[in-house]
Write a protein that holds these residues in place. Sequence first.
Motif, mmCIF file in Angstrom:
data_model
loop_
_atom_site.group_PDB
_atom_site.id
_atom_site.type_symbol
_atom_site.label_atom_id
_atom_site.label_comp_id
_atom_site.label_asym_id
_atom_site.label_seq_id
_atom_site.Cartn_x
_atom_site.Cartn_y
_atom_site.Cartn_z
ATOM 1 N N LYS A 1 3.475 49.032 46.115
ATOM 2 C CA LYS A 1 4.796 49.036 46.751
ATOM 3 C C LYS A 1 5.200 47.622 47.148
ATOM 4 O O LYS A 1 6.332 47.199 46.922
ATOM 5 C CB LYS A 1 4.785 49.953 47.976
ATOM 6 C CG LYS A 1 6.125 50.000 48.680
ATOM 7 C CD LYS A 1 6.272 51.212 49.565
ATOM 8 C CE LYS A 1 7.706 51.376 50.005
ATOM 9 N NZ LYS A 1 7.965 52.618 50.694
ATOM 10 N N MET A 2 4.266 46.906 47.744
ATOM 11 C CA MET A 2 4.569 45.565 48.235
ATOM 12 C C MET A 2 4.904 44.614 47.086
ATOM 13 O O MET A 2 5.794 43.781 47.201
ATOM 14 C CB MET A 2 3.358 45.042 49.030
ATOM 15 C CG MET A 2 3.490 43.627 49.517
ATOM 16 S SD MET A 2 4.783 43.437 50.726
ATOM 17 C CE MET A 2 3.991 44.154 52.140
ATOM 18 N N LEU A 3 4.216 44.758 45.975
ATOM 19 C CA LEU A 3 4.394 43.815 44.875
ATOM 20 C C LEU A 3 5.179 44.423 43.712
ATOM 21 O O LEU A 3 5.178 43.886 42.599
ATOM 22 C CB LEU A 3 3.020 43.328 44.386
ATOM 23 C CG LEU A 3 2.167 42.633 45.468
ATOM 24 C CD1 LEU A 3 0.819 42.222 44.910
ATOM 25 C CD2 LEU A 3 2.895 41.421 46.037
ATOM 26 N N GLY A 4 5.860 45.538 43.989
ATOM 27 C CA GLY A 4 6.650 46.199 42.940
ATOM 28 C C GLY A 4 7.757 45.302 42.415
ATOM 29 O O GLY A 4 7.998 45.212 41.203
ATOM 30 N N ASN A 5 8.466 44.629 43.317
ATOM 31 C CA ASN A 5 9.558 43.751 42.890
ATOM 32 C C ASN A 5 9.025 42.553 42.130
ATOM 33 O O ASN A 5 9.614 42.104 41.140
ATOM 34 C CB ASN A 5 10.371 43.294 44.111
ATOM 35 C CG ASN A 5 11.636 42.571 43.715
ATOM 36 O OD1 ASN A 5 12.459 43.107 42.980
ATOM 37 N ND2 ASN A 5 11.790 41.339 44.172
ATOM 38 N N TYR A 6 7.882 42.038 42.567
ATOM 39 C CA TYR A 6 7.263 40.906 41.860
ATOM 40 C C TYR A 6 6.884 41.304 40.432
ATOM 41 O O TYR A 6 7.140 40.563 39.470
ATOM 42 C CB TYR A 6 6.034 40.422 42.629
ATOM 43 C CG TYR A 6 5.136 39.528 41.825
ATOM 44 C CD1 TYR A 6 5.529 38.231 41.514
ATOM 45 C CD2 TYR A 6 3.904 39.984 41.352
ATOM 46 C CE1 TYR A 6 4.716 37.404 40.743
ATOM 47 C CE2 TYR A 6 3.085 39.168 40.593
ATOM 48 C CZ TYR A 6 3.492 37.879 40.280
ATOM 49 O OH TYR A 6 2.697 37.069 39.519
ATOM 50 N N SER A 7 6.294 42.482 40.270
ATOM 51 C CA SER A 7 5.892 42.945 38.934
ATOM 52 C C SER A 7 7.111 43.114 38.041
ATOM 53 O O SER A 7 7.088 42.735 36.856
ATOM 54 C CB SER A 7 5.136 44.274 39.041
ATOM 55 O OG SER A 7 3.991 44.115 39.844
ATOM 56 N N ALA A 8 8.211 43.678 38.612
ATOM 57 C CA ALA A 8 9.448 43.854 37.831
ATOM 58 C C ALA A 8 10.019 42.498 37.428
ATOM 59 O O ALA A 8 10.530 42.325 36.317
ATOM 60 C CB ALA A 8 10.469 44.630 38.659
ATOM 61 N N TRP A 9 9.922 41.510 38.319
ATOM 62 C CA TRP A 9 10.434 40.158 38.047
ATOM 63 C C TRP A 9 9.645 39.510 36.908
ATOM 64 O O TRP A 9 10.218 38.901 35.999
ATOM 65 C CB TRP A 9 10.338 39.331 39.335
ATOM 66 C CG TRP A 9 10.735 37.894 39.217
ATOM 67 C CD1 TRP A 9 12.004 37.396 39.153
ATOM 68 C CD2 TRP A 9 9.849 36.762 39.178
ATOM 69 N NE1 TRP A 9 11.962 36.020 39.081
ATOM 70 C CE2 TRP A 9 10.649 35.596 39.086
ATOM 71 C CE3 TRP A 9 8.461 36.627 39.210
ATOM 72 C CZ2 TRP A 9 10.113 34.321 39.035
ATOM 73 C CZ3 TRP A 9 7.916 35.354 39.159
ATOM 74 C CH2 TRP A 9 8.729 34.215 39.069
ATOM 75 N N CYS A 10 8.327 39.655 36.966
ATOM 76 C CA CYS A 10 7.480 39.113 35.890
ATOM 77 C C CYS A 10 7.849 39.741 34.547
ATOM 78 O O CYS A 10 7.997 39.045 33.536
ATOM 79 C CB CYS A 10 6.002 39.369 36.184
ATOM 80 S SG CYS A 10 5.355 38.360 37.532
ATOM 81 N N SER A 11 8.007 41.047 34.564
ATOM 82 C CA SER A 11 8.349 41.758 33.334
ATOM 83 C C SER A 11 9.706 41.293 32.807
ATOM 84 O O SER A 11 9.888 41.093 31.602
ATOM 85 C CB SER A 11 8.357 43.263 33.614
ATOM 86 O OG SER A 11 8.784 43.967 32.489
ATOM 87 N N TYR A 12 10.659 41.105 33.705
ATOM 88 C CA TYR A 12 12.015 40.691 33.317
ATOM 89 C C TYR A 12 12.004 39.321 32.647
ATOM 90 O O TYR A 12 12.697 39.089 31.654
ATOM 91 C CB TYR A 12 12.903 40.678 34.568
ATOM 92 C CG TYR A 12 14.299 40.157 34.342
ATOM 93 C CD1 TYR A 12 15.271 40.957 33.754
ATOM 94 C CD2 TYR A 12 14.640 38.854 34.707
ATOM 95 C CE1 TYR A 12 16.556 40.490 33.546
ATOM 96 C CE2 TYR A 12 15.917 38.363 34.507
ATOM 97 C CZ TYR A 12 16.874 39.179 33.922
ATOM 98 O OH TYR A 12 18.144 38.703 33.709
ATOM 99 N N LEU A 13 11.195 38.411 33.195
ATOM 100 C CA LEU A 13 11.156 37.054 32.654
ATOM 101 C C LEU A 13 10.128 36.904 31.525
ATOM 102 O O LEU A 13 9.966 35.809 30.979
ATOM 103 C CB LEU A 13 10.835 36.053 33.772
ATOM 104 C CG LEU A 13 11.921 35.861 34.826
ATOM 105 C CD1 LEU A 13 11.471 34.862 35.878
ATOM 106 C CD2 LEU A 13 13.226 35.385 34.193
ATOM 107 N N GLY A 14 9.446 38.004 31.198
ATOM 108 C CA GLY A 14 8.462 37.938 30.119
ATOM 109 C C GLY A 14 7.218 37.172 30.504
ATOM 110 O O GLY A 14 6.526 36.599 29.634
ATOM 111 N N ARG A 15 6.917 37.116 31.798
ATOM 112 C CA ARG A 15 5.723 36.400 32.267
ATOM 113 C C ARG A 15 4.624 37.411 32.600
ATOM 114 O O ARG A 15 4.917 38.501 33.088
ATOM 115 C CB ARG A 15 6.051 35.609 33.528
ATOM 116 C CG ARG A 15 7.035 34.507 33.293
ATOM 117 C CD ARG A 15 6.343 33.218 32.926
ATOM 118 N NE ARG A 15 7.256 32.274 32.294
ATOM 119 C CZ ARG A 15 6.964 31.016 32.059
ATOM 120 N NH1 ARG A 15 5.771 30.563 32.393
ATOM 121 N NH2 ARG A 15 7.824 30.214 31.482
ATOM 122 N N LYS A 16 3.412 37.001 32.410
ATOM 123 C CA LYS A 16 2.298 37.878 32.750
ATOM 124 C C LYS A 16 2.083 37.832 34.261
ATOM 125 O O LYS A 16 2.052 36.756 34.860
ATOM 126 C CB LYS A 16 1.037 37.435 32.012
ATOM 127 C CG LYS A 16 -0.092 38.436 32.142
ATOM 128 C CD LYS A 16 -1.293 38.026 31.303
ATOM 129 C CE LYS A 16 -2.413 39.039 31.475
ATOM 130 N NZ LYS A 16 -3.632 38.640 30.737
#
Length: 1776
Positions: free
Chosen positions: A132-147
Motif C-alpha cells: 500500500k505504501m509503495l503502490g504509487n512508487y511501483s505504478a510510477w516505475c512501471s509508467y516510466l519503464g524503470r525497474k
Amino acid sequence: MSLRQRTPPAAASQYGANRSSRPPNPEEEAYNIIPIHNLIADHPSLRFPEVRAAAYALRAVGSLRKPPFGAWQDHMDLLDWLGLFFGFQSDNVRNQREHLVLHLANAQMRLQPPPDNIDTLDPGVLRRFRRKMLGNYSAWCSYLGRKSNIWIRDSAPDPRRELLYTGLYLLVWGESANIRFMPECICYIFHHMAMELNRILEDYIDENTGQPVLPSISGDNAYLNRVVKPIYKTVSAEVEGSKNGTAPHSAWRNYDDINEYFWSPRCFQKLKWPMDLGSNFFVPSSRSKHVGKTGFVEQRSFWNLYRSFDRLWVMLILFLQAAIIVAWEGKEYPWQALESRYVQVRVLTVFLTWSALRLLQSLLDVGMQYSLVSRETLWLGVRMVMKTVVAAGWIIVFAVFYARIWTQEHKDRVWSSRANARVVNFLVVALVFILPELLALTLFVVPWMRNFLEERNWRIFYMLSWWFQRRTFVGRGLREGLVDNIKYTSFWILVLATKFSFSYFLQVKPMVAPTKVLLRLKNSEYEWHEFFDHSNRLAVGLLWLPVVLMYLMDLNIWYSIYSSFYGAAVGLLSHLGEIRNIQQLRLRFQFFASAIKFNLMPEEQLLHGRGMRNRFNDAIHRLKLRYGLGQPYKKLESNQVEATKFALIWNEIISIFREEDIINDHELELLELPQNSWNVRVIRWPCLLLCNELLLALSQAKELVEAPDKWLWYKICKNEYRRCVVIESYDSIKHLLLQITKFNSEEQSIIKVLFQEIDHSIEIEKFTRTFKMTALPQIHLKLIALLKLLSEPNKDPNKVVNILQALYEIATRNFFKDQRNNDQLMEDGLAPRNLSPNAGLLFENAVELPDSNNETFYRQVRRLHTILTSRDSMNNIPKNLEARRRIAFFSNSLFMNMPHAPQVEKMMAFSVLTPYYNEEVLYSKEQLRTENEDGISTLYYLQTIYDDEWKNFLERMKREGMKNKNELWTARLRDLRLWASFRGQTLSRTVRGMMYYYRALKMLAYLDSASEKDIEEGSQELITVRRNNSIDGFNSERSPSSRSLSRASSSVSLLFKGHEYGTALMKYTYVVACQIYGSQKAKKDPHAEEILYLMKNNEALRVAYVDEVSTGRDEKEYYSVLVKFDQQLQEEVEIYRVRLPGPLKLGEGKPENQNHAFIFTRGDAVQTIDMNQDNYFEEALKMRNLLEEYRTYYGIRKPTILGVREHIFTGSVSSLAWFMSAQETSFVTLGQRVLANPLKIRMHYGHPDVFDRFWFLTRGGISKASRVINISEDIFAGFNCTLRGGNVTHHEYIQVGKGRDVGLNQISMFEAKVASGNGEQVLSRDVYRLGHRLDFFRMLSFFYTTVGFFFNTMMVVLTVYAFLWGRLYLALSGVEGSALANENSNNKALGTILNQQFIIQLGLFTALPMIVENSLEHGFLPAIWDFITMQLQLSSVFYTFSMGTRTHFFGRTILHGGAKYRATGRGFVVQHKSFAENYRLYARSHFVKAIELGLILTVYAAYSVIATDTFVYIAMTITSWFLVVSWIMAPFAFNPSGFDWLKTVDDFDDFMNWIWYRGGVFAKAEQSWERWWCEEQDHLRTTGLWGKFLETILDLRFFFFQYGIVYQLGIAANSTSIAVYLLSWIYVVVAVAISLTIAYARDKYAAKEHIYYRLVQFLVILLVIIVIVALLEFTHFKFIDLFTSLLAFIPTGWGLILIAQVFRPFLQRTLAWEAIISLARLYDIMFGVIVMAPVALLSWMPGFQSMQTRILFNEAFSRGLHISQIVTGKKSKSKN
C-alpha cells in the motif's frame, strides 16, 4: 477482557481518574502516544503484545553493516540505522518510528483470525503495508519503464527488508516539507535512495575506493540540506517570480509543474543522482535556459471552458444547428420535416460544423500549450501541428463532398440515384470521421477493457493512443463498473431527452416564424444611421441571442430537477427521515436498544460473520428492527447485561446533553434510563416514554371491573410501555413503603403481608376477584400526596404518618372485596397485635425517612412521582430544538444500513486534523462584556438567542455551588467563557466536539471487554456511588471549569479498568495545526494560554506549529514542532522538532499548514475538520462503523474518501443564516448523495470527509497548495483522488456539525471566495484532465456540479443582459415598430425564456433541492411551509443577490484573475453596517450593474412601441425589474436597522465624508474613496493583453445609449445622418470642458480668492443658459431634450471612465488622469444617491423598520425571543 490487556492498578490510576499518583521523572524522553524508547514502562498501550512485536521487529538489526557516521548503540533500531546512513534528522526518525510501530501494531490487532504467535510481527501485515505504501512508487516505475528498486520476492518474505523499504519511504516523506505536495518527486528521491540501500544490503564494493559502498548523501542533516533544500529553493524562487500570485500562471512553475517534470524519463537524464545542481531544472522561470511549464499551461481565458469540456459544447452546438434546420421547415413534429430529402441533406452540415469545432479545439491547444514545446518535447509540437492540419483537412473534405451533393442535385433537378449515391459517399466519409467516437463508445460499453488498456504501460497501446490524448501519469483507468455505468448513463439519457425535447418545441421552433418575418422585411425604416444594408440580420441575431444563451445553460435546470427527485428516492431507500421527532421515536424506542446492540456492539458478540448468508440474515434482522416485526426486544429483557449496556450508552448521551446545557436537570431525569434498582423486574424506560401510561392503565382497570385477570392483563400488555410502567410502579411502591418504615417494625411486617397477599392473588390470577378496582384511584391519589411530601426539601414526618395511615385505611377497608373485621386483620397480619393505649397511632413511631443526601433514593422518588402524575404526552420534551434534532437523527441513523462495528481493539485507527491560524479559541471577558454601537454585548446576544440554554447553564452553576450571578464574572468566569465559546465558531468548540471521539472510544472499549460480572457490579456501583450534589457525574477532584471542557470523567468512566485509555490513545489522536502558536507564546498572546488550556484538559490533543529560530543577524531556521501537555509533569512538553528547509508558506496558507502537521497524524484514516465545525458524542459512537466502509467495494473500487454528512448549526441566528443553512444543507445531503450514487463524481468539498491516510500520503496529501490556482484547496484533493483512480463515497448515518457565515457581507465574501476559486479551477490542469479523461456522462456530471454551476449562473445574468440590450436595439432602431409591433408569434419563445429566467431568479434553481430534502427529512407540509415562509422573508431577493455575486467574481476571475483568500470572519453579526461599507462591497458587483439594467428598462419604456401597452411591458420586464431591485435593495433589506431614519441620515453623512476624504499615502480603502477606487482596479493591473482588450470591448456598450438616443432628440429633426451622432460628441466635449474649468477654478481660487471662483461659476452658468436659449430659438431643440440627453450622455461618461481605467498605465502620467479621478468621484456620488434614494424613502415611511426586523429575525421571533432589543439596543436590565 483478555489477560494480555489487563493493566495493573498503577497504570489504571495513572491514565484514569488520578494521574498524579506516579512521581514525575524529568529524565524520561518525551513521547507522543507510546513510549517506544522504554518498552518496560508502565503504560497501558505497552500491554498490547502487538506493540512490543512491532517494536522488537524494528530492533532486529542483526548482522547489518553498522553505519560509519556516528556511534552505534545497542538500543538503536532499523530506523536509526537508516537515519545514520542517509543523514535523516533524529526527530524525524523518532516520529516515524512511533508512526510505523503504531500502524503495524494496529494492523496486527485487526488480523482475523489472530496469528498463532502474537508476540512476533506477522509477515502478511508487513507485506500488505509495504504494497500500500509503495503502490504509487511501483505504478510510477512501471509508467516510466524503470525497474522498481524494491528487491523482494513474494515467495521469499524478508521482514527486515520490508521494514527498511517502508521505513525509508516514511523517513523521506517525513522530512520533505513542501515537497510532499509533489509525490512523484518523492518517488524519484526514494527510487535512488532505495537503490543505494540495496547496494549496502547486498554488500556492494565502491569501485573508486575499494571500500563497502556508502550512500552518495550522508552526514548530519544531509537529506535536508542536499536533497530537500535545492528543490525547496527552486519552488521558492518560482513563487517569488509569481509576484505574490499576480503574474500569469504561464510565467512560472507551480507545485504541479515541478512534480510533473518527474513524469518524464528526462528527469533521470537531466537531474541524475546525487542531483546535479547545475541542471536547468533548478533555474527559475525568471531566468533564461530554464525548464518551462511541464504537462500543462494555465492560460487565463473563457476558452478554457470550451477546451476542457469540448464534447459537451459539440453536442449542444450540433443539436442546435440540427434543430434549427429541422424547425425551419415549419412542420409540427421533427420527424415530419425529416421525411424531406432536402432537410436530411441540410442536416448533414452538422459534420461540417463538427469538423470546424475540432479545428477550433486544435487551434486552442496550439494557442494555449505552445510553450510546452521544447527540444525535449518536440513530438508534442508535431502532434499539435498535425492535429490542426488534419482538422482543417476534414473541413475541406466535408465541404467538397457536401458541395458535390448539391451540384448533382442542381444538375439533375431531382434527387436522382447519382445524387443519392453522393449522399452515401458523404455518409461513408462521415463514418470514417466518427470512427474514433465509435471506438470510444465500444470501450464505454465495456469499461473494464478501457481500464485494462489504460493501466497497462505497453508501448503498443501508447502508440495507438498517442494521436487522441497526451500520455499522463494520472487520469488513466478512470472508468467505473458496468452497473454504475448503466445507472449514471440512464440518468443522463433521461435528462438529455427532456432537455432536447423542451429546447426543440419551446425554444427553437417558436423562434422560426418571427425570424422569417424579420428576414423578409426589406424596407424597414431605421430611426438612426444605418451602416449596413439588410441589417435586419443584426436584429435577428439579437432576437436569438437570449434564446441561445438559455439553451446553452438550461441543462443545469433539468439536472437540478432530476437530481432532486433521484436524491429523494435514494434517501428514502436509505431510510432517511423515518424518525423525525420525539413522537416517532416513542413508537420505535422499544426496538432502539436492539438497534444499538446490532449496530454499535462489536460483530463478535453477534452470531454473524461476513458471508452472503450472514448478510442476508443481517438484512432480515434490520427489517425486523425497522418495522417491529417479530420480537427483537424480548431477548434484551431476559438478558439484563445487554439492557445495562444499552442504559450505559443512552445515559451517557443524555448526560452529555446536560453537560452541553441543551437540556435541564428535570429533562435529564425524564430522558435517562435508570439503572435497575429497588428490585424492579422490568426495563425502566425513560419517563418520557411512560407519560400518561399509568393513568391509562388505571382507567382500563376501572372500565374492566368484572373482567378476569387474564383479560385485563392482556389489554394492558398490548402496549409494552404500559405493561412496564404498571410493574415498575408496583415494585417501586412496595420498595418505597418498606424503606420508609423502620426495619422489623410491626408496620413494616403489615406492609409485607399486604404485598404478599397481592402477589399471591396475581399469581393465582384472582386479583380482580380479590380486590376492588374502584379503590385504585384513591390509592393513587394518596401515593401522589406521599411522594410529593417526600420530594419537598423540608419533610414533615407527621404528614407522612397521616398519609400512610390513610393508605392503610383504604387498603384494609376499601380495597378488599371481602370486608374483614379487626380480628381477621390481626389474624392475617394486616393489623397491629398490640392495641394498648400507650402504643400510639399506627405508623406514628415507625417512619424513618432516608437521609436527605441519599441522592439515589430521592431521585427514584421523583421518578415515581412523575410516572404517577404525568398526564400530557410530553411531546415538547426536550424543549431545546437542537436536542430534539440530535436525538431524532441518532435514533433514525441506527435503523439505517451501516457496517457492523468491530471491537475498538480491532477497529481502524484514525486521526483528526484541524488547521488553525489566529481565530478565536475562547471568548475573553472583555469580548463578552464589550457593547457595540447599539449597546449590545456578545454575551447578551447569546443569552437572547440561546435563552433556554442560558437558563440551563445557570441551573448547572447553582447546582455546582454558585450563590449569585456575580460569581459568573469571578469564580465561574472560565465556565461562562466556555459556555459562550461553545455557541460561537471557536477552536474550543471544535476541540470539544472532536474529543468526543476519544471519550466514545474509551466507553466502547470498556463495553467491549467488560464481562457480565463487571457490568452487573459496575451498574450497582453507579447506583450506590451517587454524585455529591451533582447530576452529571464529574470527578470531583477536577475544577468545575476543567470539567466543563474536557468532560473526561462521566459516570461510565468510574467503571474503567485502565486499559481503555491505552486502547483509545492507540486508535485516535487529534492534531491541531496552530501555525503561529510559537510566536503567540513568545508574544504572551492570550490565544497561546487558551490553546495550552485545551491541551491540559484533553489528553489526546496534540498541537503542531512552526517555530522560527533566529540564528544570525538576518538568518532564521524553521521547525515543525509537535507538543502535548504532560499530565505527570503538569506542563507542556515538546515531542518532536523536525527542521524545515525554509519558511512554511510558499503556496496557499491553509494547505501548507495542513501539510506540515500531516506528518504527526497517525492511523489508517484522517478526518479533515475545519475551525468552524462541531461534533456530537452520539455520532462519535458510530465512527468505528464508518471506518469499516474502507473494507467494502463501492463499484469496482474500495473508497479512498468517505464523505460525511454535515449539519449546519448556524441556521437559527437570522433569516439570512437560515437561507444559507438551507442552501448548504441541501448540497451537503441531497446534492452529494446524488453525486456519489448514481453519478460517481462526488469530490471533496471541504470538511469533514475522512481520507484513506496512506493512500493520500503517497499521492500528494489531502489538498493542493499552488498559489492562486489552488485557492479552493479542498476540492483539488477530490480532483486528485479521482484522477489517480480513487473512489469517493457519501454516508449519511453519521453527521458532523458545521458553522456558516450569518451576515450578508460575510456570506457575500464567502460566495466571492468560492466563485473566484471556481474561476481559477477553470484554468487548472485537473479540470482539463477530468473533462477529457472521464467518460461522456461522468464528464457531464462533473461539469454541472463544479465549474458549470457557476458558469451557468453567469449565463442567467448574461441572458438578462442579452434580452434587454436586444430589446433596446430593436426599440431605438425602429425595427420593433415596423416589424414586430403587431407580430405576436415570437411571444411564445420569449415567454419561455422569461419564465425560465424567472424560475432561476426566484431561487427555484436552489429551492427545489431544498424543498425535496426538507420533505424527505421533515415531512412534505413542513417543507412547503418553510418554503412559503422563506419567500415571505425575501429569500428570492437573497438568492438573486447571491447570483450576482457569483457571476461578478467568477467572470472577473476568468477574465482578469485577482482571486484571493477572503477572511469572512466567524463572529456574530447583529450590528448595523454603514452605507459606505455596503457601497464599497457592492458598488461594482451589484449597484452599477443594477443601475445599468434599470436605465435600459427606462429607455425601453420610453421608446418601445410594445411598451405603450402597460401589461405587455410589465409581463416582459417584471423579472428584470425584480433583479434590479434585488441587487440594489438586498444589502439594506438584510442589514439590521437598515431602514432606521436616523441611521440612514448618519450613513449618508458618513458616505459623503468618505467620498471627499483625500487622505494620504497610508489611507485605507475604508477611509478614502480614492484609495478604494484604485484598489477596485487591481485586477486590471495584473490582467493580460486579451483581458484588457475584452474589457475595452465590453465597456463600449455604454456608448450605444448615446448613439441610439441622439436620433430620438428633437434637435435631430428626424435626420438619420451620421453627422447627428458625430455632432453629439460636442456635448460630451463641452461637458468635460465645463467640469475641468470648474475643477481648475476650485483648485486655484476656492481657498484664497473665493470671489473669482464664484465669478467663474456664474459665467459658466450664464454661458449654458445662453446656449440653451439659442438652441431653442434657432433649432428644433425641445426643452425635454435636456433631460432625455442625460440618458444618452451619462452612460458615455461612465464608459469613458471604464476605458480610461484599462489604459491607466498610459494615462496616469498625464494631466488627464486627475480629471478622470474627479469625474469618477462625481459618478460614484451619483450612484450613491441613486441607491440611497429608495433606502431613504423606506426609512422615512413609518412601520417599515419594525417590519424589516421581523423579516430579518423571523426564526428567532417564532421562538419567543426579543430580537428587536438586540437590533435597537434596548437592552433589558434583567440580563447582565
